[in-house]
Design a protein around this motif. Structure first.
Motif, PDB file in Angstrom:
ATOM      1  N   ARG A 293      40.941  54.387  38.986  1.00 11.72           N
ATOM      2  CA  ARG A 293      42.318  53.934  38.790  1.00 11.72           C
ATOM      3  C   ARG A 293      42.609  52.933  39.901  1.00 11.72           C
ATOM      4  N   GLY A 294      42.950  51.726  39.535  1.00  6.36           N
ATOM      5  CA  GLY A 294      43.194  50.700  40.543  1.00  6.36           C
ATOM      6  C   GLY A 294      42.857  49.338  39.995  1.00  6.36           C
ATOM      7  N   SER A 295      42.559  48.395  40.880  1.00  9.44           N
ATOM      8  CA  SER A 295      42.328  47.020  40.465  1.00  9.44           C
ATOM      9  C   SER A 295      40.858  46.780  40.142  1.00  9.44           C
ATOM     10  N   LEU A 296      40.639  45.799  39.290  1.00  8.99           N
ATOM     11  CA  LEU A 296      39.326  45.342  38.905  1.00  8.99           C
ATOM     12  C   LEU A 296      39.463  43.898  38.443  1.00  8.99           C
ATOM     13  N   GLY A 297      38.362  43.169  38.357  1.00  8.90           N
ATOM     14  CA  GLY A 297      38.505  41.799  37.931  1.00  8.90           C
ATOM     15  C   GLY A 297      37.235  40.997  38.065  1.00  8.90           C
ATOM     16  N   ILE A 298      37.414  39.667  38.153  1.00  4.24           N
ATOM     17  CA  ILE A 298      36.305  38.718  38.203  1.00  4.24           C
ATOM     18  C   ILE A 298      36.271  38.075  39.581  1.00  4.24           C
ATOM     19  N   ARG A 299      35.065  37.973  40.167  1.00  2.07           N
ATOM     20  CA  ARG A 299      34.904  37.429  41.513  1.00  2.07           C
ATOM     21  C   ARG A 299      33.877  36.299  41.493  1.00  2.07           C
ATOM     22  N   THR A 300      33.827  35.567  42.594  1.00  2.00           N
ATOM     23  CA  THR A 300      32.773  34.594  42.831  1.00  2.00           C
ATOM     24  C   THR A 300      31.700  35.245  43.704  1.00  2.00           C
TER      25      THR A 300
ATOM     26  N   ASN B 201      30.732  34.756  46.628  1.00  2.00           N
ATOM     27  CA  ASN B 201      31.125  35.004  48.021  1.00  2.00           C
ATOM     28  C   ASN B 201      32.198  36.086  48.146  1.00  2.00           C
ATOM     29  N   GLY B 202      32.620  36.640  47.014  1.00  2.00           N
ATOM     30  CA  GLY B 202      33.570  37.749  47.034  1.00  2.00           C
ATOM     31  C   GLY B 202      34.990  37.378  46.715  1.00  2.00           C
ATOM     32  N   ARG B 203      35.289  36.103  46.570  1.00  2.69           N
ATOM     33  CA  ARG B 203      36.668  35.693  46.277  1.00  2.69           C
ATOM     34  C   ARG B 203      37.049  36.146  44.868  1.00  2.69           C
ATOM     35  N   TRP B 204      38.254  36.711  44.761  1.00  2.00           N
ATOM     36  CA  TRP B 204      38.743  37.145  43.446  1.00  2.00           C
ATOM     37  C   TRP B 204      39.282  35.937  42.686  1.00  2.00           C
ATOM     38  N   LEU B 205      38.784  35.743  41.478  1.00  3.69           N
ATOM     39  CA  LEU B 205      39.334  34.716  40.602  1.00  3.69           C
ATOM     40  C   LEU B 205      40.513  35.263  39.807  1.00  3.69           C
ATOM     41  N   VAL B 206      40.387  36.494  39.370  1.00  8.61           N
ATOM     42  CA  VAL B 206      41.448  37.119  38.584  1.00  8.61           C
ATOM     43  C   VAL B 206      41.332  38.624  38.767  1.00  8.61           C
ATOM     44  N   ARG B 207      42.473  39.286  38.879  1.00  8.20           N
ATOM     45  CA  ARG B 207      42.498  40.733  39.050  1.00  8.20           C
ATOM     46  C   ARG B 207      43.510  41.346  38.087  1.00  8.20           C
ATOM     47  N   ALA B 208      43.252  42.569  37.719  1.00 10.36           N
ATOM     48  CA  ALA B 208      44.185  43.339  36.901  1.00 10.36           C
ATOM     49  C   ALA B 208      44.166  44.767  37.412  1.00 10.36           C
ATOM     50  N   ASP B 209      45.120  45.547  36.966  1.00 11.61           N
ATOM     51  CA  ASP B 209      45.201  46.942  37.372  1.00 11.61           C
ATOM     52  C   ASP B 209      45.043  47.827  36.151  1.00 11.61           C
TER      53      ASP B 209
ATOM     54  N   GLY C 276      24.610  32.709  35.995  1.00 17.59           N
ATOM     55  CA  GLY C 276      24.384  34.139  35.934  1.00 17.59           C
ATOM     56  C   GLY C 276      25.613  34.959  36.253  1.00 17.59           C
ATOM     57  N   VAL C 277      25.546  36.232  35.918  1.00 15.43           N
ATOM     58  CA  VAL C 277      26.657  37.168  36.074  1.00 15.43           C
ATOM     59  C   VAL C 277      26.109  38.462  36.658  1.00 15.43           C
ATOM     60  N   TRP C 278      26.939  39.118  37.477  1.00 16.69           N
ATOM     61  CA  TRP C 278      26.636  40.479  37.950  1.00 16.69           C
ATOM     62  C   TRP C 278      27.866  41.339  37.704  1.00 16.69           C
ATOM     63  N   GLY C 279      27.650  42.575  37.254  1.00 12.20           N
ATOM     64  CA  GLY C 279      28.748  43.513  37.081  1.00 12.20           C
ATOM     65  C   GLY C 279      28.429  44.851  37.714  1.00 12.20           C
TER      66      GLY C 279
ATOM     67  N   ASN D  90      47.754  38.963  34.997  1.00 13.81           N
ATOM     68  CA  ASN D  90      47.035  39.672  33.938  1.00 13.81           C
ATOM     69  C   ASN D  90      46.386  38.743  32.927  1.00 13.81           C
ATOM     70  N   LEU D  91      45.883  37.601  33.422  1.00 13.08           N
ATOM     71  CA  LEU D  91      45.142  36.690  32.554  1.00 13.08           C
ATOM     72  C   LEU D  91      43.989  37.421  31.881  1.00 13.08           C
ATOM     73  N   MET D  92      43.274  38.244  32.632  1.00 13.22           N
ATOM     74  CA  MET D  92      42.124  38.939  32.087  1.00 13.22           C
ATOM     75  C   MET D  92      42.538  39.863  30.946  1.00 13.22           C
ATOM     76  N   LEU D  93      43.658  40.548  31.098  1.00 16.11           N
ATOM     77  CA  LEU D  93      44.106  41.447  30.045  1.00 16.11           C
ATOM     78  C   LEU D  93      44.545  40.666  28.809  1.00 16.11           C
ATOM     79  N   ARG D  94      45.221  39.543  29.021  1.00 21.57           N
ATOM     80  CA  ARG D  94      45.666  38.747  27.871  1.00 21.57           C
ATOM     81  C   ARG D  94      44.484  38.251  27.053  1.00 21.57           C
TER      82      ARG D  94
END
Length: 402
Positions: free
Chosen positions: A71-78, A80-88, A203-206, A371-375
């Motif tokens: 329970r908390g935030s999650l999202g997409i990062r670069t 180097n760790g910078r968050w591009l988009v986060r949602a809760d 590439g992508v990592w999750g 909430n771009l990711m959720l939309r």
């Protein structure tokens, strides 16, 4: 009226869901699986609210929700760790009636299998469609132990589906997407982390937490089809991802080199004209293989299974029932296959200027509207199944609870 008999070819997630749903509707079900065991090789799957609501129809949705550990935030990062988009997760629950629940595939298979009679499952059994049947003729599945006649056959035999090949021999097969994928399950790192997907160059990592102190991780990279690492897949992952942000180095350090899965990603670029012929239906990857870029492959297979069982009411003309199934599922899944392919192209860019522009646009839009990711998951995660429940023995045609 005799009890109708359904044969499910393939005991993956979609096939087992269909078997449970049909069993609860009053069908006699036989599941044929060529593997000698239902123990899936170590990998995870993220079950979205749409699949959880589908499982509510057969009384298993809450068992999946109980497996949620974050329970908390999650999202997409670069990288180097910078968050591009986060949602809760609370925002996802408000918008879609639930949030993503990552589970080990073996756990989900056990949950689904619990809804079947023990004698309905036959492992180590090769199956081939012998006759697709018609309105006045039952279909036939050939096995080494003899032919099986069925009122309904379900091809849930995956991306290399033999049932699909028999039904649509001239249709183009799934093609290589341009990237390969690795999957692994490891003990959770000691340092806490936020679930994330990280988009890098080509590439992508999750990283997603699982119940039981484990982590499901996946990675993709643009590579020629059919390739393999010159030394080991562990070494290849370290070359590509070890300098990415935490917890990726910790996950790699905990990985068992012998349990890393690698598969080229293929998808259907030309949709089938229908998901049925005669008394035979296709579902999941057999019908609409897609890239994992939206995390919807298994989720759509579960939806397919529930919608198919909804239409396959005992006593109904089964050829008409399957036509209704195709009518309901073909437009939705075709659209999701296309969206997944577009997303895959976006998160596998290799040009440095294109990467910079992509990241700037995503971050900018995210700041302008939360909430771009959720939309981006609207019309996918908010899907409603056609009915409440089969297990109770009634079908009231009301949407499942939000």
């Amino acid at each position: 009226m005799p009890t109708p008999h359904a044969v499910v070819v393939g005991a993956g997630i979609g096939g087992l869901t269909a078997a449970v749903a049909l069993h609860q509707r009053g069908w006699r079900v036989t599941v044929l699986e060529r593997a000698t065991s239902l123990e899936p090789v170590g990998a995870g799957i993220g079950l979205c609210p749409n699949a959880q609501r589908a499982l509510d129809v057969i009384g298993l949705g809450d068992r999946v929700r109980e497996l949620a550990v974050w329970r908390g935030s999650l999202g997409i990062r670069t990288p180097n760790g910078r968050w591009l988009v986060r949602a809760d997760t609370s925002d996802a629950e408000e918008r879609f009636g639930g949030t993503l629940v990552p589970v080990h595939r073996a756990t989900l298979v056990d949950i689904l299998r619990s809804g079947l009679r023990e004698d309905s499952l036959r492992t180590g059994t090769e199956a081939r469609l012998g006759d697709r049947g018609s309105a006045d003729r039952r279909s036939v599945v050939a096995t080494p132990d003899g032919d099986i006649e069925a009122d309904l056959v379900i091809g849930a035999d995956g991306i290399n589906s033999g049932v699909r090949q028999t039904l649509f021999p001239a249709h183009p097969k799934p093609v290589y997407s341009g990237f390969t994928a690795w999957r692994l399950v490891v003990p959770a790192p000691e340092r806490p982390f936020h679930p994330h997907e990280t988009w890098g160059r080509g590439g992508v990592w999750g990283t997603q937490p699982l119940r039981g102190g484990r982590v499901y991780a996946y990675a993709t990279a643009v590579l020629p089809e059919g390739g393999r690492a010159p030394d080991s897949e562990m070494a290849e992952l370290r070359r590509r991802f070890s300098d990415w942000h935490d917890p990726i180095p910790d996950v790699l350090a905990a990985a068992d080199p012998e349990r890393i899965l690698r598969n080229d990603v293929r998808h259907m670029t030309v949709p089938l004209p229908a998901y049925h012929r005669g008394r035979v239906a296709l579902l999941g990857d057999a019908a609409h293989a897609m890239t994992p870029s939206l995390g919807q492959g298994g989720n759509q297979a579960i939806e397919d299974a529930i919608v198919l069982a909804h239409h396959a009411e005992p006593g109904r003309d089964f050829t008409q029932a399957l036509a209704s199934y195709s009518h309901d599922r073909l437009p939705r899944t075709t659209a999701i296959v296309c969206r997944a392919a577009r997303t895959a192209r976006m998160n596998h860019l290799t040009s440095a200027p294109a990467l910079a522009l992509r990241d700037m646009l995503i971050a900018g839009v995210s700041r302008l509207g939360p909430n771009l990711m959720l939309r981006s998951f609207e019309s996918i995660a908010d899907w409603q199944p056609p009915q409440h429940t089969y297990a109770a023995g009634t079908q009231d045609n009301q949407p499942a609870r939000q």
